[in-house]
Design an enzyme around this catalytic site. Sequence first.
Site, PDB file in Angstrom:
ATOM      1  N   ASP A 135      -6.784  -2.040  -4.366  1.00 16.77           N
ATOM      2  CA  ASP A 135      -7.999  -1.027  -3.687  1.00 16.77           C
ATOM      3  C   ASP A 135      -9.259  -0.357  -4.291  1.00 16.77           C
ATOM      4  O   ASP A 135     -10.035  -0.261  -4.302  1.00 16.77           O
ATOM      5  CB  ASP A 135      -8.030  -0.601  -2.064  1.00 16.77           C
ATOM      6  CG  ASP A 135      -6.542  -1.690  -1.804  1.00 16.77           C
ATOM      7  OD1 ASP A 135      -6.963  -3.037  -1.609  1.00 16.77           O
ATOM      8  OD2 ASP A 135      -5.977  -1.145  -0.698  1.00 16.77           O
ATOM      9  N   ASP A 146       1.282  -1.089  -0.213  1.00 18.24           N
ATOM     10  CA  ASP A 146      -0.211   0.085   0.010  1.00 18.24           C
ATOM     11  C   ASP A 146       1.129   1.320  -0.146  1.00 18.24           C
ATOM     12  O   ASP A 146       1.609   1.035   0.587  1.00 18.24           O
ATOM     13  CB  ASP A 146      -1.279   0.178   0.994  1.00 18.24           C
ATOM     14  CG  ASP A 146      -2.161  -1.160   1.149  1.00 18.24           C
ATOM     15  OD1 ASP A 146      -1.960  -1.620   0.022  1.00 18.24           O
ATOM     16  OD2 ASP A 146      -2.865  -1.219   1.890  1.00 18.24           O
TER      17      ASP A 146
END
EC number: 3.4.23.36
Length: 162
Positions: free
Chosen positions: A139, A113
């Site tokens: 995401d 991330d």
Amino acid sequence: MALFYLLAIAAALLDRVTKLLAIHYLRDGAQSIVIIPDWLKLTYAENLGIAFSVRFLPPTGLLFLTLAISAGVVWYVHKSNNRSPLFLTAFGLILGGGIGNLIDRVMLGHVVDFIYFDLYHGALFGIPLDLWPIFNVADSCITIGACMIVLFHEKIFTRKHA
């Protein structure tokens, strides 16, 4: 049907390229890259869980869950007779995001991330709180696809009668 696969491949490729850049430029203690001061920055994080870093399964379990959901999306799209662009776009984005995170889980054992909206960082009732999690392109694709399904469900799932 080509739209479904094209979007899935494009989303997974974009996710992979951006994660490789994040690994190269942000990992190993590099400083965050500020995009918009006090609002948006790029920060490297390794996520062993799912959304919001929630860990409810061991890493192998999450890998198989991600694989099962991705396979379920492909099965559902093929079984459905719906070929509307909204339907194919929404599910193509969801599949591409799932594949992007699946690649990370297989290759790295975690999901990379790096996008962070620094909306609030502080405490609530003495508990440390970041208002928004660090996330990635995969995401975003999953979220956009899911939002499309919610927002346009009548257009996506209503059959036209002749």
